[in-house]
Design an enzyme around this catalytic site. Structure first.
Site, PDB file in Angstrom:
ATOM      1  N   GLY A 195      87.580 -27.481 -86.193  1.00  0.00           N
ATOM      2  CA  GLY A 195      86.877 -26.653 -85.351  1.00  0.00           C
ATOM      3  C   GLY A 195      88.164 -26.271 -84.316  1.00  0.00           C
ATOM      4  O   GLY A 195      87.575 -25.314 -83.023  1.00  0.00           O
ATOM      5  N   ARG A 196      88.265 -27.066 -83.556  1.00  0.00           N
ATOM      6  CA  ARG A 196      89.109 -26.743 -81.873  1.00  0.00           C
ATOM      7  C   ARG A 196      90.333 -26.439 -82.302  1.00  0.00           C
ATOM      8  O   ARG A 196      91.269 -25.785 -81.197  1.00  0.00           O
ATOM      9  CB  ARG A 196      89.110 -28.219 -81.384  1.00  0.00           C
ATOM     10  CG  ARG A 196      89.936 -29.290 -82.031  1.00  0.00           C
ATOM     11  CD  ARG A 196      89.927 -30.831 -81.562  1.00  0.00           C
ATOM     12  NE  ARG A 196      90.547 -31.995 -82.099  1.00  0.00           N
ATOM     13  CZ  ARG A 196      90.044 -32.214 -82.850  1.00  0.00           C
ATOM     14  NH1 ARG A 196      88.732 -32.387 -83.717  1.00  0.00           N
ATOM     15  NH2 ARG A 196      90.881 -33.634 -83.237  1.00  0.00           N
TER      16      ARG A 196
HETATM   17  C1  G6Q Z   1      86.036 -29.578 -83.119  1.00  0.00           C
HETATM   18  C2  G6Q Z   1      84.975 -30.128 -83.377  1.00  0.00           C
HETATM   19  C3  G6Q Z   1      83.359 -29.918 -82.438  1.00  0.00           C
HETATM   20  C4  G6Q Z   1      83.209 -29.012 -83.354  1.00  0.00           C
HETATM   21  C5  G6Q Z   1      81.571 -28.671 -82.797  1.00  0.00           C
HETATM   22  C6  G6Q Z   1      80.518 -27.379 -83.359  1.00  0.00           C
HETATM   23  O1  G6Q Z   1      86.875 -29.878 -83.376  1.00  0.00           O
HETATM   24  O2  G6Q Z   1      84.772 -30.557 -84.841  1.00  0.00           O
HETATM   25  O3  G6Q Z   1      84.207 -29.766 -81.557  1.00  0.00           O
HETATM   26  O4  G6Q Z   1      83.791 -27.489 -83.104  1.00  0.00           O
HETATM   27  O5  G6Q Z   1      80.460 -30.241 -83.293  1.00  0.00           O
HETATM   28  O6  G6Q Z   1      80.905 -27.821 -84.785  1.00  0.00           O
HETATM   29  P1  G6Q Z   1      80.851 -26.221 -86.233  1.00  0.00           P
HETATM   30  O7  G6Q Z   1      81.013 -25.160 -85.928  1.00  0.00           O
HETATM   31  O8  G6Q Z   1      79.935 -27.246 -87.160  1.00  0.00           O
HETATM   32  O9  G6Q Z   1      78.732 -25.994 -85.313  1.00  0.00           O
END
Ligand code: G6Q
Length: 547
Positions: free
Chosen positions: A267-268
């Protein structure tokens, strides 16, 4: 595998530290006029000056040895080659493939992933050109003027920092907004200022199950349908970015309007993927490709430059030096550039979610500090706020200072004044002000003798406060891509040395799980009997206030 703190390279740094701890940078600079040449490195126009750090030639040599002994270079290749280095989720970590501008094959389970990456990039180009060129219009024929990204965490912070920073490159008449918080205020305040017929919503969620995003997406859909009176029109105004295409379909988004990415993109680390769609709509695909090019240039530098000249490695090693030997608890980032005001928020997630870990890759508890607390603010604002603590407080705070040489908005001599502040602060933090200098200053100001003695201790600055200066020509998509990739790799190197998995986030998953449980109590269920009395007390108090 030996423990980090038992490695010969670590032990060597430990014993060397006692020799260096008492040295002052003021003296190190006085003794060595080559310090800047020795302790600086460049990638394209990005210059890192790391000479204002509390280290000698020997400290740097030993730190580089630590990178060698922990096999950072081997891990780096494993990442680029798609090995499953995210060991708790059994996944490769391939954000670098998303910006692999060489287009050389990158394999996951025997499949070259480049064709599918390129296909989504083409889909993004085609879609964004239609929207920006006025061929894709709202249901009633209006041009799209407002793009609202609904996503949180990695599906928000990356595109948000980039859109903010790249405002001068945006298409005139196109606005982008970011809704992340489940606090209904966030969405409501944005909806007040847009018209449904000219608004495009991007529901951005890797999992397509995140509570905040799903609730905001449903509320946005409800608002849209109730203001337009048309369910059918949703198709023209909602698109999705997700690796869970089935869930996006179920939400009602047509398959051709779903932009896919994959579970090997964390995600990040996802802003380089279709999660960058708001960037593309705002800036155009050519600028997004420049952004990818910049990141690719940094990837190549990271892969090929020797450790001693490798900017992400150097930043990482210095971070470890302060975190583990000087016991610095935090690391500050000061961008002397208003466009980069969201950089600290982005870096907080990148760094703290990646390296906020206590368990080694072998499943044992670490016996050393891992990721620092990341914080910061734009310069020169920060000077009028928390810099006092940096100059005269009791806590060591190593810091990165970033500045472009040229401003996008040249207004008289303002940018020069900004630069002079940048240079003056890093110099003052390094040099400090001695008792003799402070005395001299007070005497020259004509302060009476008895008053002078009273004031003197307050006017002394210890100095010896470490900073990295990062200077580049101008802030454009290419440079921004390179800077963000630089920080990604810094975080990676530190994770390797600390022997932790930088690519999972079980703490985030915990939050998702707990909020779901308490929601049931708020919906009327009795709290479980073994609930702690603090949470039960707060729930009781809430029930007295809510009506
Ligand atoms: C990032 C994390 C977290 C994630 C959010 C949104 O590395 O996993 O910040 O991006 O919780 O998750 P979704 O994109 O699955 O909605």
């Amino acid at each position: 595998m030996p423990k980090l703190t038992e490695l010969p390279a670590w032990k060597a740094i430990e014993s060397h530290f006692t020799e260096v701890e008492g040295l002052h940078m003021r003296d190190l600079f006085a003794q060595d006029s080559q310090r800047f040449e020795k302790f600086s490195s460049q990638m394209d126009d990005i210059l890192l000056d790391f000479s204002k750090n509390r280290m000698t030639d020997e400290s740097f040599r030993l730190l580089c040895n630590l990178a060698r002994e922990t096999d950072v270079e081997g891990w780096r290749e494993q990442m680029f080659e798609g090995k499953a280095i995210n060991i708790s989720e059994y996944r490769p970590v391939l954000h670098t493939a998303l910006r692999n501008r060489s287009n050389k094959p990158v394999f996951v389970d025997g499949e070259d992933v480049m064709p599918k990456i390129n296909k989504v990039l083409q889909q993004m180009r085609y879609f964004s050109e239609r929207v920006r060129g006025g061929h894709w219009r709202g249901y009633s024929g209006h041009l799209i003027k407002d793009v609202i990204n609904i996503g949180i965490g990695g599906s928000d912070l990356g595109p948000h920092v980039v859109c903010d920073a790249m405002k001068p490159f945006a298409q005139r008449g196109m606005n982008v907004h970011f809704v992340s918080n489940v606090d209904p205020t966030h969405l409501s305040e944005i909806l007040k200022f847009v018209e449904p017929e000219s608004t495009l919503f991007i529901v951005s969620s890797k999992s397509f199950t995140t509570q905040e995003t799903m609730m905001n997406a449903h509320s946005a859909r409800q608002w849209f349908v109730s203001t337009t009176g048309s369910e059918k029109a949703v198709a023209k105004h909602f698109v999705a970015v997700s690796s869970n295409t089935q869930a996006a379909n179920e939400f009602g988004i047509l398959s051709e309007n779903i932009f896919e990415f994959w579970d090997w993109v964390g995600g990040r680390y996802s802003l380089w993927s279709a999660i960058g769609l708001p960037i593309v709509l705002y800036l155009g695909m050519d600028h997004f490709e420049d952004f990818l090019e910049g990141a690719y240039a940094m990837d190549e530098h990271f892969r090929n430059a020797p450790i001693e000249k490798n900017i992400p490695m150097i930043l990482a090693l210095l971070g470890i030096w302060y975190n583990n030997f000087f016991d610095a608890q935090s690391h500050a980032v000061m961008a002397y550039n208003q466009y980069l005001r969201r950089l600290p928020a982005y870096l907080q997630q990148l760094d703290m979610e990646s390296n906020g870990k206590t368990i080694t890759r072998q499943g044992e508890r670490v016996d050393y500090l891992t990721g620092p607390i990341i914080w910061g603010e734009t310069g020169s604002n920060c000077q009028h706020a928390f810099f006092q603590l940096l100059h005269q407080g009791t806590k060591p705070v190593p810091a990165d200072f970033l500045i472009p040489a040229r401003s996008k908005n040249p207004l008289g001599s303002q940018h020069k004044v900004l630069l002079s502040n940048f240079l003056a602060q890093t110099r003052a933090l390094m040099m400090g002000k001695t008792e003799a200098e402070a005395r001299q200053e007070l005497e020259s100001a004509g302060v009476a003798e008895d008053r002078l003695e009273e004031m003197l201790p307050h006017k002394i600055f210890e100095g010896n406060k470490p900073t990295n200066s990062i200077m580049f020509e101008k802030l454009d998509p290419r440079t921004l891509g390179a800077l963000l990739a630089m920080y990604e790799h810094k975080v990676f190197v530190q994770g390797v040395i600390w022997n932790i998995n930088s690519f999972d986030q079980w703490g985030v998953e915990l939050g998702k799980q707990l909020a779901g449980e308490i929601m049931q109590v708020l919906a009327g269920d009795q709290p479980p009997e073994d609930y702690d009395c603090s949470t039960s007390g707060l729930l009781d108090y809430y029930s007295t206030l809510k009506t």
